[in-house]
Scaffold this active site. Sequence first.
Site, PDB file in Angstrom:
ATOM      1  N   GLY A   1       0.780  -1.238   0.000  1.00 10.57           N
ATOM      2  CA  GLY A   1       0.000   0.000   0.000  1.00 10.57           C
ATOM      3  C   GLY A   1       0.806   1.280   0.000  1.00 10.57           C
ATOM      4  O   GLY A   1       0.219   2.365   0.034  1.00 10.57           O
TER       5      GLY A   1
ATOM      6  N   ARG B   1      -7.886   3.810 -14.654  1.00  8.21           N
ATOM      7  CA  ARG B   1      -7.710   4.430 -13.338  1.00  8.21           C
ATOM      8  C   ARG B   1      -8.229   5.868 -13.257  1.00  8.21           C
ATOM      9  O   ARG B   1      -8.845   6.231 -12.255  1.00  8.21           O
ATOM     10  CB  ARG B   1      -6.251   4.344 -12.882  1.00  8.21           C
ATOM     11  CG  ARG B   1      -5.757   2.900 -12.757  1.00  8.21           C
ATOM     12  CD  ARG B   1      -4.412   2.779 -12.061  1.00  8.21           C
ATOM     13  NE  ARG B   1      -4.510   3.124 -10.665  1.00  8.21           N
ATOM     14  CZ  ARG B   1      -4.141   4.270 -10.140  1.00  8.21           C
ATOM     15  NH1 ARG B   1      -3.609   5.201 -10.906  1.00  8.21           N
ATOM     16  NH2 ARG B   1      -4.295   4.505  -8.866  1.00  8.21           N
TER      17      ARG B   1
ATOM     18  N   TYR C   1     -10.804   6.026 -10.289  1.00  7.82           N
ATOM     19  CA  TYR C   1     -10.320   6.617  -9.023  1.00  7.82           C
ATOM     20  C   TYR C   1      -9.965   8.096  -9.164  1.00  7.82           C
ATOM     21  O   TYR C   1      -9.323   8.652  -8.292  1.00  7.82           O
ATOM     22  CB  TYR C   1      -9.054   5.903  -8.537  1.00  7.82           C
ATOM     23  CG  TYR C   1      -9.076   4.404  -8.591  1.00  7.82           C
ATOM     24  CD1 TYR C   1      -9.899   3.665  -7.750  1.00  7.82           C
ATOM     25  CD2 TYR C   1      -8.240   3.724  -9.472  1.00  7.82           C
ATOM     26  CE1 TYR C   1      -9.888   2.286  -7.798  1.00  7.82           C
ATOM     27  CE2 TYR C   1      -8.226   2.341  -9.507  1.00  7.82           C
ATOM     28  CZ  TYR C   1      -9.052   1.631  -8.678  1.00  7.82           C
ATOM     29  OH  TYR C   1      -9.032   0.268  -8.716  1.00  7.82           O
TER      30      TYR C   1
ATOM     31  N   CYS D   1     -15.950   4.619 -26.824  1.00  6.79           N
ATOM     32  CA  CYS D   1     -17.245   5.219 -27.087  1.00  6.79           C
ATOM     33  C   CYS D   1     -17.958   5.558 -25.783  1.00  6.79           C
ATOM     34  O   CYS D   1     -18.981   4.972 -25.443  1.00  6.79           O
ATOM     35  CB  CYS D   1     -18.054   4.253 -27.953  1.00  6.79           C
ATOM     36  SG  CYS D   1     -19.317   5.133 -28.849  1.00  6.79           S
TER      37      CYS D   1
ATOM     38  N   TYR E   1      -1.225  -1.379 -12.073  1.00 13.06           N
ATOM     39  CA  TYR E   1      -2.685  -1.401 -12.226  1.00 13.06           C
ATOM     40  C   TYR E   1      -3.161  -0.790 -13.546  1.00 13.06           C
ATOM     41  O   TYR E   1      -4.245  -0.234 -13.617  1.00 13.06           O
ATOM     42  CB  TYR E   1      -3.368  -0.710 -11.032  1.00 13.06           C
ATOM     43  CG  TYR E   1      -3.005  -1.336  -9.704  1.00 13.06           C
ATOM     44  CD1 TYR E   1      -3.507  -2.590  -9.344  1.00 13.06           C
ATOM     45  CD2 TYR E   1      -2.154  -0.688  -8.803  1.00 13.06           C
ATOM     46  CE1 TYR E   1      -3.169  -3.172  -8.128  1.00 13.06           C
ATOM     47  CE2 TYR E   1      -1.806  -1.269  -7.597  1.00 13.06           C
ATOM     48  CZ  TYR E   1      -2.321  -2.512  -7.266  1.00 13.06           C
ATOM     49  OH  TYR E   1      -1.974  -3.096  -6.072  1.00 13.06           O
TER      50      TYR E   1
HETATM   51  N1  LLP Z   1      -1.561  -6.801  -0.350  1.00 13.99           N
HETATM   52  C1  LLP Z   1      -2.889  -6.908  -0.448  1.00 13.99           C
HETATM   53  C2  LLP Z   1      -3.586  -7.914   0.351  1.00 13.99           C
HETATM   54  C3  LLP Z   1      -3.603  -6.081  -1.327  1.00 13.99           C
HETATM   55  O1  LLP Z   1      -4.908  -6.192  -1.410  1.00 13.99           O
HETATM   56  C4  LLP Z   1      -2.904  -5.125  -2.100  1.00 13.99           C
HETATM   57  C5  LLP Z   1      -3.616  -4.263  -3.033  1.00 13.99           C
HETATM   58  C6  LLP Z   1      -1.525  -5.060  -1.977  1.00 13.99           C
HETATM   59  C7  LLP Z   1      -0.873  -5.908  -1.078  1.00 13.99           C
HETATM   60  C8  LLP Z   1      -0.669  -4.119  -2.785  1.00 13.99           C
HETATM   61  O2  LLP Z   1      -0.964  -2.781  -2.649  1.00 13.99           O
HETATM   62  P1  LLP Z   1       0.007  -1.704  -3.346  1.00 13.99           P
HETATM   63  O3  LLP Z   1       1.370  -1.839  -2.691  1.00 13.99           O
HETATM   64  O4  LLP Z   1       0.082  -2.004  -4.784  1.00 13.99           O
HETATM   65  O5  LLP Z   1      -0.651  -0.409  -3.077  1.00 13.99           O
HETATM   66  N2  LLP Z   1      -6.579  -0.978  -8.441  1.00 13.99           N
HETATM   67  C9  LLP Z   1      -6.200   0.000  -7.445  1.00 13.99           C
HETATM   68  C10 LLP Z   1      -5.363  -0.589  -6.349  1.00 13.99           C
HETATM   69  C11 LLP Z   1      -6.035  -1.759  -5.652  1.00 13.99           C
HETATM   70  C12 LLP Z   1      -5.139  -2.383  -4.640  1.00 13.99           C
HETATM   71  C13 LLP Z   1      -5.697  -3.673  -4.162  1.00 13.99           C
HETATM   72  N3  LLP Z   1      -4.871  -4.330  -3.219  1.00 13.99           N
HETATM   73  C14 LLP Z   1      -5.475   1.143  -8.149  1.00 13.99           C
HETATM   74  O6  LLP Z   1      -5.335   1.103  -9.358  1.00 13.99           O
HETATM   75  O7  LLP Z   1      -5.085   2.105  -7.505  1.00 13.99           O
END
Ligand code: LLP
Length: 429
Positions: A246, A328, A332, A358, A387
Amino acid sequence: MTNIHPITFKKAINDIIIGGCSLTELAATYNTPLYIIDEATIIKNCQLFTHLLSEHYPNFCIAYASKAGLNIGLSNLMASNGIGADVVSGGELYTVLNSNVDRNQIYFHGNNKSKEELALAIDHGIRLVVDNADELHNISRIAQEKNKKALLMFRIKPGIEAHTHEYIKTGHIDSKFGLPFNEALPLIQATSCSDWGDFIGIHAHIGSQIFDTTPYMDLVAILVNFIKTIQEDLNVSVKEVNCGGGFGVSYTKNDQAPDVSDIILAMANELKLLCDANRLPHPKLIFEPGRSIIAQAGVTLYTVGAVKPIANHEPYVFVDGGMADNPRPMMYQSEYTFDIVAPSSDHRDTYTIAGKFCESGDILAKHVELPLVEKNQLLVVYGTGAYNYSMSSNYNRFCKPAMVAVHNGAPRILVKRESYKDIIQYDAV
Ligand code: LLP
Protein backbone atom coordinates in the site's frame (compact mmCIF):
# COMPACT_ATOMS: atom_id res chain seq x y z
CA MET A 1 13.85 14.31 -13.02
CA THR A 2 11.62 13.12 -10.19
CA ASN A 3 10.59 9.70 -8.95
CA ILE A 4 7.64 9.96 -11.34
CA HIS A 5 9.92 8.98 -14.21
CA PRO A 6 11.74 5.65 -14.62
CA ILE A 7 15.27 5.98 -13.23
CA THR A 8 16.80 5.63 -16.71
CA PHE A 9 14.65 8.43 -18.17
CA LYS A 10 16.59 10.90 -20.35
CA LYS A 11 15.47 13.67 -22.66
CA ALA A 12 17.22 13.63 -26.02
CA ILE A 13 16.89 15.94 -29.01
CA ASN A 14 13.43 15.19 -30.37
CA ASP A 15 13.21 12.01 -28.34
CA ILE A 16 12.94 10.46 -24.88
CA ILE A 17 15.16 7.58 -23.82
CA ILE A 18 14.10 4.93 -21.28
CA GLY A 19 16.16 1.88 -20.45
CA GLY A 20 18.59 3.06 -23.13
CA CYS A 21 15.87 2.76 -25.80
CA SER A 22 14.39 5.56 -27.89
CA LEU A 23 10.63 5.92 -27.47
CA THR A 24 10.39 6.96 -31.12
CA GLU A 25 12.09 3.73 -32.19
CA LEU A 26 10.02 1.61 -29.81
CA ALA A 27 6.84 3.09 -31.31
CA ALA A 28 8.13 2.40 -34.84
CA THR A 29 9.02 -1.20 -33.96
CA TYR A 30 6.13 -2.21 -31.72
CA ASN A 31 3.40 0.29 -32.66
CA THR A 32 1.21 2.15 -30.16
CA PRO A 33 -0.40 2.11 -27.68
CA LEU A 34 2.53 0.45 -25.96
CA TYR A 35 3.29 -0.32 -22.34
CA ILE A 36 7.01 0.07 -21.65
CA ILE A 37 8.64 -1.25 -18.48
CA ASP A 38 12.07 -0.11 -17.34
CA GLU A 39 13.79 -3.09 -15.74
CA ALA A 40 16.39 -0.96 -13.96
CA THR A 41 13.65 0.83 -12.03
CA ILE A 42 12.08 -2.45 -10.93
CA ILE A 43 15.47 -3.83 -9.88
CA LYS A 44 16.23 -0.67 -7.91
CA ASN A 45 12.85 -0.72 -6.19
CA CYS A 46 13.18 -4.42 -5.30
CA GLN A 47 16.65 -3.85 -3.91
CA LEU A 48 15.43 -0.96 -1.83
CA PHE A 49 13.34 -3.47 0.14
CA THR A 50 15.72 -6.42 0.12
CA HIS A 51 18.92 -4.52 0.96
CA LEU A 52 17.33 -2.58 3.78
CA LEU A 53 15.71 -5.58 5.39
CA SER A 54 18.74 -7.85 4.89
CA GLU A 55 20.62 -5.39 7.04
CA HIS A 56 17.98 -4.53 9.64
CA TYR A 57 15.57 -7.48 9.77
CA PRO A 58 17.08 -10.46 7.95
CA ASN A 59 14.14 -12.79 8.58
CA PHE A 60 11.94 -11.26 5.88
CA CYS A 61 10.12 -11.91 2.63
CA ILE A 62 9.01 -9.43 -0.02
CA ALA A 63 5.99 -10.79 -1.87
CA TYR A 64 5.32 -8.55 -4.88
CA ALA A 65 1.59 -7.82 -5.11
CA SER A 66 1.19 -9.28 -8.56
CA LYS A 67 -2.25 -7.74 -9.07
CA ALA A 68 -0.33 -4.54 -9.83
CA GLY A 69 0.97 -6.14 -13.03
CA LEU A 70 1.78 -9.75 -13.80
CA ASN A 71 3.11 -11.88 -16.61
CA ILE A 72 5.73 -14.62 -16.63
CA GLY A 73 8.54 -12.25 -17.66
CA LEU A 74 7.78 -9.81 -14.85
CA SER A 75 7.45 -12.65 -12.36
CA ASN A 76 10.87 -14.00 -13.41
CA LEU A 77 12.35 -10.54 -13.03
CA MET A 78 10.99 -10.36 -9.47
CA ALA A 79 12.30 -13.87 -8.73
CA SER A 80 15.77 -13.01 -9.98
CA ASN A 81 15.78 -10.19 -7.44
CA GLY A 82 14.80 -12.49 -4.57
CA ILE A 83 11.19 -11.35 -4.57
CA GLY A 84 8.18 -13.64 -4.03
CA ALA A 85 4.54 -13.04 -4.92
CA ASP A 86 1.19 -12.19 -3.42
CA VAL A 87 -1.52 -13.66 -5.63
CA VAL A 88 -5.29 -13.26 -5.41
CA SER A 89 -6.66 -15.70 -7.95
CA GLY A 90 -6.05 -19.06 -9.58
CA GLY A 91 -4.93 -17.20 -12.70
CA GLU A 92 -2.29 -15.21 -10.83
CA LEU A 93 -1.17 -18.32 -8.94
CA TYR A 94 -0.93 -20.32 -12.17
CA THR A 95 1.16 -17.56 -13.79
CA VAL A 96 3.52 -17.38 -10.84
CA LEU A 97 3.80 -21.18 -10.67
CA ASN A 98 4.94 -21.05 -14.29
CA SER A 99 7.74 -18.66 -13.38
CA ASN A 100 10.86 -18.97 -11.25
CA VAL A 101 9.31 -17.58 -8.07
CA ASP A 102 10.17 -19.64 -4.98
CA ARG A 103 6.97 -21.41 -3.86
CA ASN A 104 7.86 -20.71 -0.27
CA GLN A 105 7.52 -17.03 -1.02
CA ILE A 106 3.98 -17.11 -2.44
CA TYR A 107 0.95 -15.86 -0.44
CA PHE A 108 -2.54 -16.53 -1.79
CA HIS A 109 -5.15 -13.93 -0.77
CA GLY A 110 -8.79 -13.37 -1.61
CA ASN A 111 -12.13 -13.15 0.17
CA ASN A 112 -13.82 -15.85 -1.89
CA LYS A 113 -11.32 -18.37 -3.18
CA SER A 114 -12.98 -21.18 -5.09
CA LYS A 115 -12.47 -24.81 -4.16
CA GLU A 116 -10.38 -25.24 -7.32
CA GLU A 117 -8.19 -22.32 -6.32
CA LEU A 118 -7.77 -23.71 -2.80
CA ALA A 119 -6.91 -27.14 -4.21
CA LEU A 120 -4.30 -25.67 -6.57
CA ALA A 121 -2.65 -23.87 -3.66
CA ILE A 122 -2.74 -26.91 -1.37
CA ASP A 123 -1.33 -29.17 -4.11
CA HIS A 124 1.65 -26.87 -4.51
CA GLY A 125 2.22 -26.17 -0.80
CA ILE A 126 1.37 -22.48 -1.19
CA ARG A 127 0.57 -20.37 1.87
CA LEU A 128 -3.12 -19.53 1.97
CA VAL A 129 -4.25 -16.35 3.67
CA VAL A 130 -7.60 -17.32 5.18
CA ASP A 131 -10.32 -14.70 4.89
CA ASN A 132 -13.34 -16.22 6.63
CA ALA A 133 -14.74 -19.24 8.50
CA ASP A 134 -16.48 -20.77 5.46
CA GLU A 135 -13.22 -20.70 3.58
CA LEU A 136 -11.41 -22.42 6.44
CA HIS A 137 -14.06 -25.12 6.38
CA ASN A 138 -13.44 -25.68 2.66
CA ILE A 139 -9.70 -25.76 3.24
CA SER A 140 -10.01 -28.38 5.98
CA ARG A 141 -12.11 -30.64 3.72
CA ILE A 142 -9.84 -30.29 0.70
CA ALA A 143 -6.66 -30.82 2.72
CA GLN A 144 -8.11 -33.90 4.40
CA GLU A 145 -9.27 -35.34 1.07
CA LYS A 146 -5.77 -34.85 -0.28
CA ASN A 147 -4.15 -36.03 2.92
CA LYS A 148 -2.10 -32.85 2.96
CA LYS A 149 -1.48 -30.06 5.45
CA ALA A 150 -2.51 -26.59 4.31
CA LEU A 151 -0.15 -23.75 5.24
CA LEU A 152 -2.32 -21.06 6.77
CA MET A 153 -2.09 -17.38 7.57
CA PHE A 154 -5.14 -15.45 8.81
CA ARG A 155 -6.15 -12.06 7.47
CA ILE A 156 -6.99 -9.69 10.30
CA LYS A 157 -8.98 -6.45 10.19
CA PRO A 158 -6.82 -4.12 12.22
CA GLY A 159 -9.55 -1.45 12.43
CA ILE A 160 -7.32 1.22 10.89
CA GLU A 161 -8.72 3.96 8.68
CA ALA A 162 -6.04 4.88 6.18
CA HIS A 163 -6.62 8.03 4.19
CA THR A 164 -6.91 7.01 0.59
CA HIS A 165 -9.59 6.53 -2.06
CA GLU A 166 -12.72 4.80 -0.72
CA TYR A 167 -12.34 1.91 -3.20
CA ILE A 168 -8.82 1.01 -2.10
CA LYS A 169 -9.15 1.14 1.72
CA THR A 170 -9.12 -2.25 3.40
CA GLY A 171 -8.15 -1.93 7.06
CA HIS A 172 -11.44 -0.61 8.44
CA ILE A 173 -13.70 -2.83 10.50
CA ASP A 174 -16.50 -3.10 7.92
CA SER A 175 -14.06 -3.98 5.12
CA LYS A 176 -15.03 -7.05 3.12
CA PHE A 177 -11.56 -8.48 3.74
CA GLY A 178 -10.43 -10.43 6.77
CA LEU A 179 -11.65 -11.14 10.27
CA PRO A 180 -11.85 -9.18 13.50
CA PHE A 181 -9.48 -10.50 16.20
CA ASN A 182 -12.18 -12.17 18.28
CA GLU A 183 -13.42 -14.14 15.27
CA ALA A 184 -9.94 -15.06 14.06
CA LEU A 185 -8.82 -16.43 17.41
CA PRO A 186 -11.05 -19.54 17.55
CA LEU A 187 -10.21 -20.32 13.91
CA ILE A 188 -6.50 -20.10 14.70
CA GLN A 189 -7.08 -22.41 17.64
CA ALA A 190 -8.99 -24.91 15.50
CA THR A 191 -6.19 -24.86 12.90
CA SER A 192 -3.37 -25.25 15.34
CA CYS A 193 -5.01 -28.30 16.94
CA SER A 194 -5.75 -29.89 13.56
CA ASP A 195 -3.92 -32.42 11.44
CA TRP A 196 -4.99 -30.70 8.19
CA GLY A 197 -3.64 -27.20 8.76
CA ASP A 198 -0.38 -25.65 9.79
CA PHE A 199 -0.90 -22.26 11.45
CA ILE A 200 1.89 -20.01 10.26
CA GLY A 201 0.93 -16.46 11.02
CA ILE A 202 -1.20 -13.39 10.54
CA HIS A 203 -1.70 -10.84 7.80
CA ALA A 204 -3.19 -7.37 7.48
CA HIS A 205 -3.26 -4.86 4.64
CA ILE A 206 -4.64 -1.40 5.36
CA GLY A 207 -5.15 -0.09 1.82
CA SER A 208 -3.33 1.23 -1.19
CA GLN A 209 -1.69 4.52 -2.27
CA ILE A 210 -1.18 5.53 1.38
CA PHE A 211 0.94 8.61 2.05
CA ASP A 212 0.62 8.75 5.83
CA THR A 213 3.12 6.74 7.90
CA THR A 214 1.13 6.71 11.16
CA PRO A 215 -1.31 3.94 10.19
CA TYR A 216 1.63 1.66 9.40
CA MET A 217 3.14 2.16 12.85
CA ASP A 218 -0.28 1.61 14.42
CA LEU A 219 -0.57 -1.58 12.39
CA VAL A 220 2.65 -3.03 13.84
CA ALA A 221 1.50 -2.29 17.40
CA ILE A 222 -1.92 -3.84 16.78
CA LEU A 223 -0.42 -6.96 15.20
CA VAL A 224 2.09 -7.46 18.01
CA ASN A 225 -0.76 -7.20 20.52
CA PHE A 226 -2.57 -9.92 18.64
CA ILE A 227 0.56 -12.08 18.44
CA LYS A 228 0.77 -11.76 22.23
CA THR A 229 -2.89 -12.77 22.64
CA ILE A 230 -2.38 -15.82 20.40
CA GLN A 231 0.68 -16.79 22.43
CA GLU A 232 -0.92 -16.25 25.82
CA ASP A 233 -4.45 -17.49 25.18
CA LEU A 234 -3.69 -20.38 22.86
CA ASN A 235 -0.04 -21.10 23.61
CA VAL A 236 0.58 -20.94 19.87
CA SER A 237 3.46 -19.01 18.36
CA VAL A 238 3.18 -16.80 15.32
CA LYS A 239 6.01 -17.56 12.91
CA GLU A 240 5.18 -14.98 10.24
CA VAL A 241 3.61 -11.55 10.26
CA ASN A 242 2.59 -10.08 6.92
CA CYS A 243 2.02 -6.31 6.98
CA GLY A 244 0.68 -6.05 3.40
CA GLY A 245 1.62 -3.26 1.01
CA GLY A 246 0.00 0.00 0.00
CA PHE A 247 2.98 2.37 0.05
CA GLY A 248 2.03 5.45 -1.95
CA VAL A 249 3.89 6.72 -5.01
CA SER A 250 3.99 10.08 -6.78
CA TYR A 251 2.10 10.33 -10.05
CA THR A 252 2.37 14.10 -10.50
CA LYS A 253 4.57 16.86 -9.15
CA ASN A 254 1.83 17.68 -6.63
CA ASP A 255 2.23 14.28 -4.93
CA GLN A 256 4.59 14.08 -1.98
CA ALA A 257 4.91 10.33 -1.56
CA PRO A 258 6.86 9.38 1.55
CA ASP A 259 10.13 7.48 1.25
CA VAL A 260 9.18 3.82 1.46
CA SER A 261 12.58 2.96 3.01
CA ASP A 262 11.78 5.16 6.00
CA ILE A 263 8.45 3.41 6.54
CA ILE A 264 9.66 -0.16 6.32
CA LEU A 265 12.71 0.55 8.45
CA ALA A 266 10.54 2.19 11.10
CA MET A 267 8.11 -0.75 10.98
CA ALA A 268 10.87 -3.36 11.23
CA ASN A 269 12.45 -1.56 14.18
CA GLU A 270 9.10 -1.16 15.90
CA LEU A 271 8.36 -4.85 15.42
CA LYS A 272 11.67 -5.85 17.04
CA LEU A 273 11.17 -3.40 19.90
CA LEU A 274 7.60 -4.47 20.68
CA CYS A 275 8.41 -8.18 20.40
CA ASP A 276 11.36 -7.75 22.76
CA ALA A 277 9.24 -5.74 25.20
CA ASN A 278 6.67 -8.55 25.21
CA ARG A 279 9.26 -11.35 25.27
CA LEU A 280 8.07 -12.68 21.94
CA PRO A 281 10.42 -14.16 19.32
CA HIS A 282 10.88 -12.04 16.18
CA PRO A 283 8.56 -13.47 13.52
CA LYS A 284 9.38 -13.50 9.82
CA LEU A 285 8.34 -10.08 8.48
CA ILE A 286 6.55 -9.97 5.13
CA PHE A 287 5.66 -6.98 2.98
CA GLU A 288 3.57 -7.04 -0.18
CA PRO A 289 4.44 -3.95 -2.20
CA GLY A 290 2.87 -3.69 -5.64
CA ARG A 291 2.64 -0.10 -6.79
CA SER A 292 5.85 1.00 -5.03
CA ILE A 293 7.81 -1.57 -7.04
CA ILE A 294 6.33 -1.18 -10.48
CA ALA A 295 4.37 2.09 -10.95
CA GLN A 296 7.43 4.23 -11.64
CA ALA A 297 8.92 1.60 -13.97
CA GLY A 298 6.08 1.85 -16.49
CA VAL A 299 5.15 4.36 -19.15
CA THR A 300 2.46 4.20 -21.81
CA LEU A 301 3.15 5.48 -25.28
CA TYR A 302 0.26 6.68 -27.46
CA THR A 303 0.01 8.24 -30.90
CA VAL A 304 -2.05 11.39 -31.21
CA GLY A 305 -4.69 10.78 -33.86
CA ALA A 306 -6.25 14.21 -33.88
CA VAL A 307 -6.34 17.52 -32.05
CA LYS A 308 -9.87 18.87 -31.98
CA PRO A 309 -10.40 22.56 -31.19
CA ILE A 310 -13.54 23.36 -29.18
CA ALA A 311 -14.94 26.87 -29.01
CA ASN A 312 -14.28 28.47 -25.59
CA HIS A 313 -12.79 25.25 -24.29
CA GLU A 314 -9.36 23.69 -24.26
CA PRO A 315 -8.72 21.49 -27.29
CA TYR A 316 -9.04 17.72 -27.14
CA VAL A 317 -6.02 15.56 -27.85
CA PHE A 318 -7.24 12.16 -29.05
CA VAL A 319 -4.94 9.23 -28.34
CA ASP A 320 -5.12 5.68 -29.69
CA GLY A 321 -5.95 4.13 -26.29
CA GLY A 322 -7.72 5.37 -23.18
CA MET A 323 -10.02 3.82 -20.61
CA ALA A 324 -9.46 0.25 -21.84
CA ASP A 325 -5.70 0.35 -21.28
CA ASN A 326 -5.91 2.70 -18.28
CA PRO A 327 -9.22 2.72 -16.41
CA ARG A 328 -7.71 4.43 -13.34
CA PRO A 329 -8.61 8.04 -14.16
CA MET A 330 -12.25 7.01 -14.60
CA MET A 331 -12.33 4.69 -11.57
CA TYR A 332 -10.32 6.62 -9.02
CA GLN A 333 -9.93 10.08 -10.55
CA SER A 334 -6.21 9.26 -10.73
CA GLU A 335 -3.87 11.85 -12.15
CA TYR A 336 -0.82 11.28 -14.30
CA THR A 337 2.08 13.20 -15.82
CA PHE A 338 2.14 13.56 -19.62
CA ASP A 339 4.66 14.69 -22.20
CA ILE A 340 5.18 14.93 -25.94
CA VAL A 341 8.13 12.82 -27.09
CA ALA A 342 9.31 15.12 -29.89
CA PRO A 343 7.83 18.61 -29.46
CA SER A 344 7.68 20.68 -32.62
CA SER A 345 7.48 24.08 -30.98
CA ASP A 346 8.22 25.95 -27.75
CA HIS A 347 4.67 27.22 -27.63
CA ARG A 348 2.68 25.55 -24.83
CA ASP A 349 -1.05 25.10 -24.52
CA THR A 350 -3.52 23.37 -22.22
CA TYR A 351 -5.37 20.28 -23.40
CA THR A 352 -7.88 17.63 -22.46
CA ILE A 353 -6.46 14.20 -23.25
CA ALA A 354 -9.25 11.89 -24.40
CA GLY A 355 -9.23 8.22 -25.31
CA LYS A 356 -10.83 6.63 -28.36
CA PHE A 357 -13.57 4.68 -26.59
CA CYS A 358 -17.24 5.22 -27.09
CA GLU A 359 -17.89 6.93 -23.74
CA SER A 360 -17.88 10.64 -22.97
CA GLY A 361 -16.14 9.83 -19.70
CA ASP A 362 -13.16 8.32 -21.49
CA ILE A 363 -10.88 11.17 -20.51
CA LEU A 364 -7.33 10.48 -19.33
CA ALA A 365 -6.79 14.01 -18.00
CA LYS A 366 -7.99 17.59 -18.20
CA HIS A 367 -6.01 20.83 -18.10
CA VAL A 368 -2.74 19.24 -19.15
CA GLU A 369 -0.12 21.75 -20.17
CA LEU A 370 1.99 20.47 -23.04
CA PRO A 371 4.12 21.79 -25.88
CA LEU A 372 1.94 22.40 -28.92
CA VAL A 373 0.33 19.05 -29.76
CA GLU A 374 -0.11 17.95 -33.35
CA LYS A 375 -1.47 14.81 -34.96
CA ASN A 376 0.95 11.86 -35.35
CA GLN A 377 3.05 12.98 -32.40
CA LEU A 378 3.86 10.49 -29.66
CA LEU A 379 2.42 11.23 -26.23
CA VAL A 380 3.93 9.52 -23.20
CA VAL A 381 2.25 8.95 -19.84
CA TYR A 382 4.49 8.30 -16.82
CA GLY A 383 3.79 6.10 -13.81
CA THR A 384 1.57 3.59 -15.61
CA GLY A 385 3.46 0.49 -14.47
CA ALA A 386 0.96 -0.42 -11.74
CA TYR A 387 -2.69 -1.40 -12.23
CA ASN A 388 -2.81 -0.36 -15.88
CA TYR A 389 -2.26 -3.52 -17.90
CA SER A 390 -3.67 -5.61 -15.05
CA MET A 391 -6.93 -3.61 -15.08
CA SER A 392 -7.12 -3.19 -18.84
CA SER A 393 -10.08 -4.54 -20.80
CA ASN A 394 -11.26 -5.38 -24.28
CA TYR A 395 -13.97 -2.71 -24.12
CA ASN A 396 -15.18 -1.86 -27.62
CA ARG A 397 -13.29 -5.03 -28.64
CA PHE A 398 -10.07 -3.17 -28.18
CA CYS A 399 -6.89 -5.21 -28.74
CA LYS A 400 -4.80 -4.93 -25.59
CA PRO A 401 -1.43 -3.30 -26.28
CA ALA A 402 1.91 -5.09 -26.13
CA MET A 403 4.20 -4.73 -23.13
CA VAL A 404 7.91 -4.31 -23.75
CA ALA A 405 10.68 -4.40 -21.15
CA VAL A 406 13.68 -2.17 -21.80
CA HIS A 407 17.11 -2.63 -20.28
CA ASN A 408 20.58 -1.37 -21.29
CA GLY A 409 19.36 -0.36 -24.72
CA ALA A 410 17.67 -3.69 -25.49
CA PRO A 411 13.90 -4.10 -25.72
CA ARG A 412 12.18 -7.46 -25.19
CA ILE A 413 8.52 -8.32 -25.44
CA LEU A 414 6.84 -9.30 -22.17
CA VAL A 415 3.32 -9.57 -23.57
CA LYS A 416 2.34 -9.60 -27.24
CA ARG A 417 -0.16 -7.16 -28.70
CA GLU A 418 -3.60 -8.72 -29.14
CA SER A 419 -4.97 -9.11 -32.64
CA TYR A 420 -8.51 -9.14 -34.04
CA LYS A 421 -8.18 -12.93 -34.20
CA ASP A 422 -7.49 -12.98 -30.47
CA ILE A 423 -10.56 -10.84 -29.95
CA ILE A 424 -12.91 -13.40 -31.53
CA GLN A 425 -11.11 -16.51 -30.34
CA TYR A 426 -13.67 -17.48 -27.68
CA ASP A 427 -16.76 -16.58 -29.68
CA ALA A 428 -18.70 -19.80 -30.23
CA VAL A 429 -20.30 -19.77 -33.63
N1 LLP B 1 -1.56 -6.80 -0.35
C1 LLP B 1 -2.89 -6.91 -0.45
C2 LLP B 1 -3.59 -7.91 0.35
C3 LLP B 1 -3.60 -6.08 -1.33
O1 LLP B 1 -4.91 -6.19 -1.41
C4 LLP B 1 -2.90 -5.12 -2.10
C5 LLP B 1 -3.62 -4.26 -3.03
C6 LLP B 1 -1.52 -5.06 -1.98
C7 LLP B 1 -0.87 -5.91 -1.08
C8 LLP B 1 -0.67 -4.12 -2.78
O2 LLP B 1 -0.96 -2.78 -2.65
P1 LLP B 1 0.01 -1.70 -3.35
O3 LLP B 1 1.37 -1.84 -2.69
O4 LLP B 1 0.08 -2.00 -4.78
O5 LLP B 1 -0.65 -0.41 -3.08
N2 LLP B 1 -6.58 -0.98 -8.44
C9 LLP B 1 -6.20 0.00 -7.44
C10 LLP B 1 -5.36 -0.59 -6.35
C11 LLP B 1 -6.04 -1.76 -5.65
C12 LLP B 1 -5.14 -2.38 -4.64
C13 LLP B 1 -5.70 -3.67 -4.16
N3 LLP B 1 -4.87 -4.33 -3.22
C14 LLP B 1 -5.48 1.14 -8.15
O6 LLP B 1 -5.34 1.10 -9.36
O7 LLP B 1 -5.09 2.11 -7.50
